[in-house]
Design an enzyme around this catalytic site. Structure first.
Site, mmCIF file in Angstrom:
data_model
loop_
_atom_site.group_PDB
_atom_site.id
_atom_site.type_symbol
_atom_site.label_atom_id
_atom_site.label_comp_id
_atom_site.label_asym_id
_atom_site.label_seq_id
_atom_site.Cartn_x
_atom_site.Cartn_y
_atom_site.Cartn_z
ATOM 1 N N ALA A 174 -4.647 14.773 5.323
ATOM 2 C CA ALA A 174 -4.309 13.496 5.949
ATOM 3 C C ALA A 174 -3.238 12.765 5.165
ATOM 4 O O ALA A 174 -3.290 12.698 3.938
ATOM 5 C CB ALA A 174 -5.560 12.629 6.027
ATOM 6 N N LEU B 261 -5.494 9.162 7.715
ATOM 7 C CA LEU B 261 -6.775 8.464 7.749
ATOM 8 C C LEU B 261 -6.566 7.001 7.357
ATOM 9 O O LEU B 261 -5.781 6.745 6.448
ATOM 10 C CB LEU B 261 -7.772 9.132 6.798
ATOM 11 C CG LEU B 261 -8.309 10.483 7.293
ATOM 12 C CD1 LEU B 261 -9.064 11.207 6.203
ATOM 13 C CD2 LEU B 261 -9.186 10.288 8.536
ATOM 14 N N HIS C 262 2.701 14.543 1.583
ATOM 15 C CA HIS C 262 2.076 15.838 1.269
ATOM 16 C C HIS C 262 3.119 16.882 1.645
ATOM 17 O O HIS C 262 3.860 16.691 2.620
ATOM 18 C CB HIS C 262 0.839 16.081 2.129
ATOM 19 C CG HIS C 262 -0.313 15.179 1.840
ATOM 20 N ND1 HIS C 262 -1.187 15.384 0.805
ATOM 21 C CD2 HIS C 262 -0.743 14.050 2.453
ATOM 22 C CE1 HIS C 262 -2.116 14.434 0.795
ATOM 23 N NE2 HIS C 262 -1.864 13.601 1.781
ATOM 24 N N LYS D 257 -9.419 -0.489 -6.036
ATOM 25 C CA LYS D 257 -9.521 0.143 -4.727
ATOM 26 C C LYS D 257 -10.877 0.812 -4.546
ATOM 27 O O LYS D 257 -11.307 1.602 -5.389
ATOM 28 C CB LYS D 257 -8.408 1.197 -4.591
ATOM 29 C CG LYS D 257 -8.395 1.969 -3.277
ATOM 30 C CD LYS D 257 -7.844 1.146 -2.132
ATOM 31 C CE LYS D 257 -7.978 1.829 -0.784
ATOM 32 N NZ LYS D 257 -6.944 2.818 -0.505
ATOM 33 N N ASP E 2 1.203 2.554 3.583
ATOM 34 C CA ASP E 2 0.334 3.717 3.348
ATOM 35 C C ASP E 2 1.165 5.003 3.370
ATOM 36 O O ASP E 2 0.677 6.063 3.795
ATOM 37 C CB ASP E 2 -0.809 3.783 4.368
ATOM 38 C CG ASP E 2 -1.882 4.810 3.975
ATOM 39 O OD1 ASP E 2 -1.978 5.139 2.783
ATOM 40 O OD2 ASP E 2 -2.607 5.275 4.873
ATOM 41 N N HIS F 127 1.399 5.435 -1.748
ATOM 42 C CA HIS F 127 0.971 6.567 -2.577
ATOM 43 C C HIS F 127 2.234 7.197 -3.144
ATOM 44 O O HIS F 127 3.051 7.722 -2.381
ATOM 45 C CB HIS F 127 0.203 7.592 -1.740
ATOM 46 C CG HIS F 127 -1.037 7.019 -1.126
ATOM 47 N ND1 HIS F 127 -2.256 7.035 -1.750
ATOM 48 C CD2 HIS F 127 -1.239 6.360 0.044
ATOM 49 C CE1 HIS F 127 -3.158 6.426 -0.991
ATOM 50 N NE2 HIS F 127 -2.562 6.003 0.101
ATOM 51 N N HIS G 37 0.844 -1.208 0.000
ATOM 52 C CA HIS G 37 0.000 0.000 0.000
ATOM 53 C C HIS G 37 0.877 1.255 0.000
ATOM 54 O O HIS G 37 1.388 1.662 1.035
ATOM 55 C CB HIS G 37 -0.914 0.005 1.244
ATOM 56 C CG HIS G 37 -1.940 1.101 1.246
ATOM 57 N ND1 HIS G 37 -3.255 0.884 1.564
ATOM 58 C CD2 HIS G 37 -1.853 2.439 0.982
ATOM 59 C CE1 HIS G 37 -3.932 2.015 1.494
ATOM 60 N NE2 HIS G 37 -3.098 2.985 1.154
ATOM 61 N N HIS H 192 -10.739 0.996 1.516
ATOM 62 C CA HIS H 192 -10.542 2.002 2.560
ATOM 63 C C HIS H 192 -11.765 1.835 3.456
ATOM 64 O O HIS H 192 -12.864 2.260 3.102
ATOM 65 C CB HIS H 192 -10.455 3.416 1.968
ATOM 66 C CG HIS H 192 -10.206 4.454 3.023
ATOM 67 N ND1 HIS H 192 -9.006 5.090 3.181
ATOM 68 C CD2 HIS H 192 -11.004 4.910 4.019
ATOM 69 C CE1 HIS H 192 -9.068 5.916 4.222
ATOM 70 N NE2 HIS H 192 -10.281 5.818 4.751
ATOM 71 N N HIS I 173 -4.901 -0.691 5.783
ATOM 72 C CA HIS I 173 -4.463 0.105 6.941
ATOM 73 C C HIS I 173 -5.431 0.017 8.121
ATOM 74 O O HIS I 173 -6.022 1.018 8.543
ATOM 75 C CB HIS I 173 -4.200 1.564 6.569
ATOM 76 C CG HIS I 173 -5.178 2.201 5.611
ATOM 77 N ND1 HIS I 173 -6.538 2.122 5.763
ATOM 78 C CD2 HIS I 173 -4.982 2.936 4.490
ATOM 79 C CE1 HIS I 173 -7.117 2.779 4.774
ATOM 80 N NE2 HIS I 173 -6.202 3.278 4.000
ATOM 81 N N ASN J 138 -5.196 7.125 -6.207
ATOM 82 C CA ASN J 138 -5.901 8.377 -5.898
ATOM 83 C C ASN J 138 -5.088 9.615 -6.263
ATOM 84 O O ASN J 138 -4.826 10.474 -5.435
ATOM 85 C CB ASN J 138 -6.315 8.420 -4.418
ATOM 86 C CG ASN J 138 -5.133 8.403 -3.461
ATOM 87 O OD1 ASN J 138 -4.090 7.832 -3.774
ATOM 88 N ND2 ASN J 138 -5.278 9.034 -2.311
ATOM 89 N N ARG K 99 2.152 9.444 -5.821
ATOM 90 C CA ARG K 99 1.853 10.769 -6.408
ATOM 91 C C ARG K 99 2.346 10.852 -7.859
ATOM 92 O O ARG K 99 2.528 9.845 -8.509
ATOM 93 C CB ARG K 99 2.453 11.907 -5.561
ATOM 94 C CG ARG K 99 2.192 11.816 -4.062
ATOM 95 C CD ARG K 99 0.748 11.716 -3.678
ATOM 96 N NE ARG K 99 0.562 11.910 -2.240
ATOM 97 C CZ ARG K 99 -0.481 11.436 -1.557
ATOM 98 N NH1 ARG K 99 -1.425 10.727 -2.156
ATOM 99 N NH2 ARG K 99 -0.581 11.668 -0.277
HETATM 100 C C1 NCD Z 1 -3.849 8.983 1.884
HETATM 101 C C2 NCD Z 1 -3.369 10.012 0.875
HETATM 102 O O1 NCD Z 1 -2.874 11.070 1.270
HETATM 103 O O2 NCD Z 1 -3.464 9.754 -0.346
HETATM 104 N N1 NCD Z 1 -3.952 9.620 3.167
HETATM 105 C C3 NCD Z 1 -3.935 9.010 4.375
HETATM 106 O O3 NCD Z 1 -4.123 9.697 5.387
HETATM 107 N N2 NCD Z 1 -3.711 7.719 4.498
HETATM 108 C C4 NCD Z 1 -5.125 8.376 1.439
HETATM 109 C C5 NCD Z 1 -5.541 7.158 2.228
HETATM 110 O O4 NCD Z 1 -4.941 6.089 2.119
HETATM 111 O O5 NCD Z 1 -6.502 7.271 3.000
HETATM 112 ZN ZN ZN Z 2 -3.525 4.952 1.519
#
Ligand code: NCD
Ligand code: ZN
Length: 346
Positions: A265, A221, A253, A101, A249, A18, A16, A138, A176, A44, A20
């Site tokens: 989040a 989150l 950011h 997802k 996860d 992200h 899992h 999720h 998660h 996402n 970007r």
């Molecule tokens: C994730 C994100 O920023 O893309 N944020 C998070 O708090 N985990 C999205 C997600 O997995 O919920």
């Molecule tokens: Zn995530």
């Protein structure tokens, strides 16, 4: 028993992440790709990865950003109310999509185009069941009347349990997980249900978010829960049980959007993830189960072979950087920024 000064495990995968896009992708992807052989890449993006063609293009950009590492991105489809089962089937059969997802609309970062009602995608779920294509969830309800700390537990009762009953062959990863209810549910659900456990949910509880003031870099989150839930997650992850596997996860950011009147989040854990997992397993007296959790259980769930090469982790202290530069932003603060960690990857 004294714990060893170093351990060798099969190379891990991250189920899992992200990654970007654009400059952020270029800056963060190497932290994942230098350690993990493969990763489930979350779809996402600002413009989500919905179609097979979106995933083919995104995979190319990831491969460019991780060139020379041998990293394999495993692509996922972002389900919407309008997902076309035939495109999803084609993407899966062509080896582009590994899973899809489910973001309940409004649940988290870039989830505005997510699913508004699971019943609207019944034909998609039926197709996934037929294909044995894992559904990654999720697991939080979004109704504003449900307390944010209860959203995962309520999701189990209102959505997940009925979904698994209705689709007896559906494979699901509960992503998660953050509660003892989720741990119990996954254990009882049988081999078609697995769960990822993040390193931050193994380390922080909800009080840590407010220690000495509000800590935006610990906000993610699903939000961290009470200490009793953190303990349940540590116990589950370090047990070696097949249904629990590594999914960081990691969700970068930039500092300026985290440190704001309405901070978003996500916790960026990739720069120290495997080392922190090693430390958490060591503290739990369960280093011997790290390989199952990090390198064996995930591939077994997804029907893939474990990696053949190995990594070595050594008991050696080092400091997590305060910030990772990303051109055009104020940088990204990694999880445990500036803190000492007791395990290091060689
Ligand atoms: C994730 C994100 O920023 O893309 N944020 C998070 O708090 N985990 C999205 C997600 O997995 O919920
Ligand atoms: Zn995530």
């Amino acid at each position: 028993m004294t714990s060893p000064a170093s351990i060798k495990i099969r190379r891990p995968d991250d189920w899992h992440v992200h990654l970007r896009d654009d400059e952020m992708l270029a800056a963060v992807a190497p932290y994942t790709a230098n350690v993990f052989a493969r990763a489930i890449v979350m779809p996402n993006l600002k413009k989500p990865v919905v179609l097979t063609s979106d995933a083919v293009a995104y995979r190319k950009r990831i491969l460019k950003a991780t060139d020379g590492t041998g990293f394999i991105p495993l692509m996922t489809a972002y389900l919407t109310d309008a997902t076309n089962p035939s495109d999803l089937e084609k993407g899966f059969n062509d080896g582009v999509f590994v899973a899809a997802k489910l973001y309940p609309a409004g649940a988290t970062t870039n989830s505005e185009s997510g699913v508004t009602d699971i019943n609207k995608i019944s034909s998609v779920i039926e197709k996934m069941e037929e294909l044995s294509m894992p559904l990654l969830v999720h697991g939080e309800v979004t109704s504003p009347d449900i307390d944010v700390f209860d959203r995962e537990a309520v999701f189990i009762d209102r959505v997940l349990e009925p979904l698994l009953k209705k689709h007896q062959g559906l494979k699901v990863v509960f992503e998660h997980i953050t509660t003892s209810q989720a741990v119990q549910f996954v254990r009882a659900a049988g081999p078609r249900v697995g769960a990822t456990v993040t390193i931050h949910h193994m380390i922080i509880n909800r009080s840590d978010m407010f220690k000495g003031g509000i800590r935006p870099h610990l906000y993610c989150l699903p939000v961290a829960k009470r200490e009793q839930h953190r303990l349940a997650l540590v116990e589950a992850a370090t047990s070696g049980e097949k249904c629990f596997f590594l999914g960081t996860d990691t969700a970068p950011h930039s500092v300026n959007v985290k440190e704001s009147a309405c901070g978003c989040a996500g916790i960026f854990s990739a720069p120290s993830a495997i080392e922190l997992y090693a430390q958490a397993f060591d503290e739990a007296g369960a280093l011997e189960n790290l390989e199952s959790f990090a390198s064996l259980n995930g591939p077994a769930f997804y029907g893939m072979d474990a990696n053949v090469d190995e990594i070595t982790l050594t008991r050696e202290s080092w400091k997590v950087p305060e910030v990772i530069e990303v051109p055009g932003t104020g940088g990204v603060a990694p999880f445990m920024a500036g803190k000492e960690i007791q395990w290091k990857i060689s």
